[in-house]
Design a protein around this motif. Structure first.
Motif, short mmCIF file in Angstrom:
data_model
loop_
_atom_site.label_atom_id
_atom_site.label_comp_id
_atom_site.label_asym_id
_atom_site.label_seq_id
_atom_site.Cartn_x
_atom_site.Cartn_y
_atom_site.Cartn_z
N LEU A 234 0.14 38.00 -21.34
CA LEU A 234 -0.63 37.38 -20.25
C LEU A 234 0.23 37.18 -19.01
O LEU A 234 -0.20 37.43 -17.88
N VAL A 235 1.46 36.72 -19.23
CA VAL A 235 2.36 36.47 -18.11
C VAL A 235 2.66 37.76 -17.36
O VAL A 235 2.69 37.78 -16.12
N ARG A 236 2.88 38.85 -18.08
CA ARG A 236 3.13 40.14 -17.42
C ARG A 236 1.95 40.55 -16.54
O ARG A 236 2.14 41.21 -15.51
N ARG A 237 0.75 40.14 -16.96
CA ARG A 237 -0.44 40.54 -16.23
C ARG A 237 -0.63 39.73 -14.96
O ARG A 237 -1.17 40.22 -13.97
N ILE A 238 -0.19 38.47 -14.94
CA ILE A 238 -0.50 37.60 -13.80
C ILE A 238 0.71 37.32 -12.91
O ILE A 238 0.56 36.75 -11.84
N MET A 261 11.58 31.13 -21.70
CA MET A 261 11.53 30.10 -22.73
C MET A 261 10.09 29.62 -22.88
O MET A 261 9.27 29.83 -21.99
N PHE A 262 9.82 28.94 -24.00
CA PHE A 262 8.44 28.49 -24.21
C PHE A 262 8.02 27.50 -23.12
O PHE A 262 6.88 27.51 -22.66
N GLY A 263 8.96 26.65 -22.71
CA GLY A 263 8.64 25.72 -21.64
C GLY A 263 8.30 26.41 -20.34
O GLY A 263 7.55 25.87 -19.51
N ASP A 264 8.85 27.63 -20.15
CA ASP A 264 8.54 28.39 -18.93
C ASP A 264 7.08 28.82 -18.91
O ASP A 264 6.46 28.88 -17.83
N TYR A 265 6.53 29.16 -20.08
CA TYR A 265 5.11 29.54 -20.13
C TYR A 265 4.25 28.39 -19.62
O TYR A 265 3.30 28.59 -18.86
N LYS A 266 4.61 27.19 -20.05
CA LYS A 266 3.82 26.03 -19.62
C LYS A 266 3.87 25.88 -18.10
O LYS A 266 2.84 25.62 -17.46
N LYS A 267 5.08 26.05 -17.52
CA LYS A 267 5.20 25.92 -16.06
C LYS A 267 4.36 26.97 -15.34
O LYS A 267 3.76 26.69 -14.30
N ILE A 268 4.31 28.17 -15.90
CA ILE A 268 3.54 29.24 -15.28
C ILE A 268 2.05 28.91 -15.29
O ILE A 268 1.36 29.00 -14.26
N PHE A 269 1.54 28.47 -16.45
CA PHE A 269 0.11 28.22 -16.56
C PHE A 269 -0.29 26.89 -15.92
O PHE A 269 -1.47 26.67 -15.64
N GLU A 270 0.68 26.02 -15.67
CA GLU A 270 0.38 24.80 -14.91
C GLU A 270 0.09 25.11 -13.44
O GLU A 270 -0.61 24.34 -12.77
N ASP A 271 0.59 26.23 -12.97
CA ASP A 271 0.36 26.65 -11.59
C ASP A 271 -1.06 27.19 -11.48
O ASP A 271 -1.38 28.26 -12.01
N GLU A 272 -1.93 26.46 -10.80
CA GLU A 272 -3.35 26.85 -10.75
C GLU A 272 -3.54 28.20 -10.09
O GLU A 272 -4.45 28.96 -10.46
N THR A 273 -2.71 28.53 -9.13
CA THR A 273 -2.83 29.84 -8.47
C THR A 273 -2.61 30.97 -9.47
O THR A 273 -3.37 31.95 -9.51
#
Length: 332
Positions: A234-238, A261-273
């Motif tokens: 998902l991260v690669r896609r967005i 890191m796993f915590g990085d995923y959370k930071k990415i998806f916390e970003d509404e944009t």
């Protein structure tokens, strides 16, 4: 601190003044603070509250098996001043060892026969209880083991008494031995007896126990691995690389989603944009982040090889999240 924890600490302090130590199960101890699983933050919280009441645990709570003793802090010991809010590092080094005592059977008692019993008594006990081995005791001390193999060998030698069927050198482990390090010994022998620090026989560990522990540990790792693979996709896609590095804890070491890191995923998806790029029109942003954070917490508990283990509800949470994100990711 909860009211339950305050009440417990007050009672424990009074009991320790009268008749120390106070023995308590780790799960029960954590329960007074409203926790079910041991983590760095939980250990820091409980340890700090105990210290504030002049108490500590033996062994240290982070290294304990299923039980601890609560004792007064020695008068010549200066307790460390805990920070008001323990800092939790999601990617901190974790405890990757298991103690023998963390298997329930290791301290669950052992069925035994006396050295002067008959072979028929031993065989009948093994048949009726469906055991493959028994401890052989004399004067309360372990003198060996009797197994179906040792019985067959004794009969092949023409002997029909229990003493001739005793293996005098069975594998014996201590409660605090590293389970993973000694697993080959258990595998080779098929079982190992367990003694406490006083050489008192307290349990037995078999291949079946090892297999059950392996399944309990491996299953959450497999589930978490699938979750991370889907999050990376998902991260690669967005995100492009610059956006990944902007959210990464170690941007200079991040060359793609596999380095996050796993915590990085959370930071990415916390970003509404960034979240909106997923195209999930009917998925609530806050709820998704909350569910992802729950997985993060479970992951940290799993990585600590917590003696309390991963509860069924944790496994259900991981399975539910996989089903959820798999559907969002196109079901493949």
């Amino acid at each position: 601190m909860s009211g339950a924890a305050s009440e417990f600490l007050k009672e424990a302090a009074e009991r320790c003044q009268a008749t120390p130590p106070v023995e308590i199960g780790v799960r029960e101890l954590l329960g007074h603070w409203g926790h079910a699983v041991r983590s760095d933050a939980v250990v820091a919280d409980v340890t700090a509250d105990l210290a504030a009441h002049g108490l500590t645990t033996v062994p240290p709570l982070a290294d304990a098996g299923r039980t601890v003793e609560i004792v007064p802090i020695p008068v010549d010991t200066e307790p460390e001043s805990p920070s008001a809010e323990p800092e939790v590092d999601d990617e901190a080094p974790v405890r990757v060892s298991l103690r023998v005592r963390e298997l329930p059977s290791a301290t669950g008692g052992v069925t035994s026969v006396a050295l002067d019993d008959t072979l028929a008594q031993a065989e009948t006990t093994m048949l009726s209880d469906d055991f493959s081995q028994l401890a052989v005791l004399q004067d309360g001390r372990l003198r060996g083991a009797v197994t179906w193999d040792s019985i067959r060998l004794a009969r092949a030698r023409g002997s029909g008494d229990l003493r001739s069927a005793v293996d005098p050198l069975p594998e014996v482990l201590k409660c605090d031995d590293d389970l993973l390090r000694h697993a080959p010994r258990i595998y080779t022998a098929g079982f190992a007896f367990v003694e406490d620090e006083n050489r008192t026989l307290v349990g037995i560990v078999t291949l079946a126990d090892l297999a059950q522990q392996f399944v309990g540990l491996a299953n959450p790792f497999v589930l978490l691995s699938e979750i991370e693979q889907r999050l990376r996709r998902l991260v690669r896609r967005i995100c492009d690389l610059a956006e990944m590095r902007a959210k990464a804890r170690y941007p200079n070491k991040t060359d793609g989603a596999d380095d996050l890191m796993f915590g990085d995923y959370k930071k990415i998806f916390e970003d509404e944009t960034l979240f909106l790029r997923c195209g999930w029109a009917d998925i609530d942003h806050d709820v998704f982040v909350e569910k992802l954070d729950r997985v993060r917490v479970i992951r940290n508990d799993v990585m600590h090889f917590s003696p309390e283990g991963v509860r069924d509800e944790h496994t259900r949470t991981l399975n539910a999240f996989i089903k959820f994100i798999k559907g969002l990711d196109g079901g493949s």
